[in-house]
Scaffold this active site. Structure first.
Site, short mmCIF file in Angstrom:
data_model
loop_
_atom_site.label_atom_id
_atom_site.label_comp_id
_atom_site.label_asym_id
_atom_site.label_seq_id
_atom_site.Cartn_x
_atom_site.Cartn_y
_atom_site.Cartn_z
N ASP A 13 -2.67 -4.83 2.73
CA ASP A 13 -2.08 -4.84 4.07
C ASP A 13 -2.31 -6.17 4.78
OD1 ASP A 13 -0.68 -3.75 6.18
OD2 ASP A 13 -2.43 -2.77 7.08
N HIS A 30 5.29 -11.47 2.61
CA HIS A 30 5.34 -10.64 1.40
C HIS A 30 5.35 -11.53 0.15
CE1 HIS A 30 5.64 -7.17 3.86
NE2 HIS A 30 6.88 -7.41 4.28
N LEU A 124 -6.20 -4.87 -19.15
CA LEU A 124 -6.24 -4.35 -17.78
C LEU A 124 -4.99 -3.51 -17.54
CD1 LEU A 124 -7.44 -4.52 -14.77
CD2 LEU A 124 -5.79 -6.36 -14.42
C1 IPE Z 1 0.35 0.68 3.84
O1 IPE Z 1 0.51 -0.32 4.78
C2 IPE Z 1 1.38 0.56 2.77
C3 IPE Z 1 1.28 -0.62 1.90
C4 IPE Z 1 0.35 -1.53 1.93
C5 IPE Z 1 2.31 -0.73 0.91
P1 IPE Z 1 1.33 -0.07 6.14
O2 IPE Z 1 1.26 -1.35 6.89
O3 IPE Z 1 2.69 0.45 5.83
O4 IPE Z 1 0.47 1.07 6.84
P2 IPE Z 1 0.46 1.53 8.36
O5 IPE Z 1 1.87 1.80 8.75
O6 IPE Z 1 -0.11 0.40 9.18
O7 IPE Z 1 -0.43 2.72 8.39
C1 IPE Z 2 1.64 -4.77 3.70
O1 IPE Z 2 1.77 -5.72 4.69
C2 IPE Z 2 2.79 -4.82 2.72
C3 IPE Z 2 3.73 -3.71 2.84
C4 IPE Z 2 3.59 -2.64 3.59
C5 IPE Z 2 4.93 -3.80 2.04
P1 IPE Z 2 2.48 -5.36 6.07
O2 IPE Z 2 3.92 -5.74 5.95
O3 IPE Z 2 2.21 -3.98 6.46
O4 IPE Z 2 1.74 -6.38 7.05
P2 IPE Z 2 1.33 -6.10 8.55
O5 IPE Z 2 0.44 -4.88 8.57
O6 IPE Z 2 2.59 -5.89 9.34
O7 IPE Z 2 0.60 -7.34 8.95
MG MG Z 3 0.73 -3.11 7.56
#
Ligand code: IPE
Ligand code: IPE
Ligand code: MG
Length: 241
Positions: A13, A30, A124
């Site tokens: 995240d 991303h 792995l």
């Molecule tokens: C969780 O992250 C999903 C992934 C890392 C793929 P999110 O950013 O979507 O989670 P929430 O919405 O903050 O809980």
């Molecule tokens: C996690 O990073 C990746 C995915 C959920 C695909 P986020 O896109 O949720 O990044 P933040 O939380 O908005 O910074």
């Molecule tokens: Mg996020």
């Protein structure tokens, strides 16, 4: 206890915030996140971790703006196709875990190709959870058993889950300074050690991974028992205050 977790799971995240802080579009975060994952895969293999499971796209991420969702789909297809030769060379076996029916034919074909091209590797295991939700997994497993008329037990349900090919994670890491599961491996993390990092996923490097592993090594995994019942732990006698 082994000094290295057998199975590490990661909620990757913080990509969006990494990009926003640099005045870049979220998709740039991303892309950087893919580089961070490549670094993490290599680092886990070098540390003799046997299984790495990462959360790449949740069932709920469909609710993001259409542009970001399609950007993530394109990025996945591109990254997989580009990285297959390196994964093969590094001995990494890839599995994609999640609901495939909602994905485009192009994405589905690239997932299937990466899985078959790396099927003979064993250094792995990399599970990429994509269009995955912990609730989805429990429901699909229960539905499978119900359709077969099979008994539902912890064992049978566990074997019907999408992650049945690997043991449960020893260590669950979440980056991005959030402390929640967000519908990741609900069933499989029943006894995982949890570790939260304030680093955004693109910044999660080898040193950060080593910190997480070092924290894990300090934990005492009791699985419901007392300390004194664990192998190698001296029985502590009660000391009157
Ligand atoms: C969780 O992250 C999903 C992934 C890392 C793929 P999110 O950013 O979507 O989670 P929430 O919405 O903050 O809980
Ligand atoms: C996690 O990073 C990746 C995915 C959920 C695909 P986020 O896109 O949720 O990044 P933040 O939380 O908005 O910074
Ligand atoms: Mg996020």
């Amino acid at each position: 206890m082994s000094l290295v977790p057998h199975h590490i799971a990661i909620v990757m995240d913080g990509n969006g915030r990494w990009a926003s802080r640099r005045y870049l579009p979220r998709i740039a975060g991303h892309k950087q996140g893919v580089d961070s994952l490549k670094r993490c895969v290599k680092a886990c293999a070098a540390r003799h971790v046997q299984v790495l499971t990462v959360f790449a796209f949740s069932s709920e991420n469909w609710n993001r703006p259409a542009e970001e969702v399609s950007g993530l789909m394109d990025l996945l297809a591109l990254a997989i196709t580009r990285e297959v030769p390196q994964l093969k060379a590094d001995g990494v076996r890839v599995y994609f875990v999640g609901e495939r029916s909602g994905l485009s034919d192009k994405v589905k074909a690239s997932l299937a190709h990466a899985e078959s091209a790396t099927a003979s590797n064993s250094r792995l295991i990399l599970n990429v959870c994509f269009n995955y939700g912990g609730r989805w997994d429990i429901v699909q497993a229960a539905a499978k058993l119900a359709a077969q008329g099979a008994d539902i037990t912890e064992d049978s349900l566990g074997r019907a889950m999408a992650m049945a090919h690997v043991p449960d994670p020893d260590l669950l890491i979440r980056t991005g300074d959030e402390q929640r599961i967000s519908n990741f491996l609900l069933w499989q993390t029943a006894y995982s050690e949890l570790y939260f990092s304030d680093k955004l996923w693109p910044e999660f490097d080898e040193a950060a991974l080593d910190q997480a592993i070092a924290a894990y090594v300090q934990r005492e995994r009791r699985f419901g028992k007392t300390s004194g019942q664990l192998p190698g732990v001296a029985v502590k006698t009660h000391q009157a205050a």
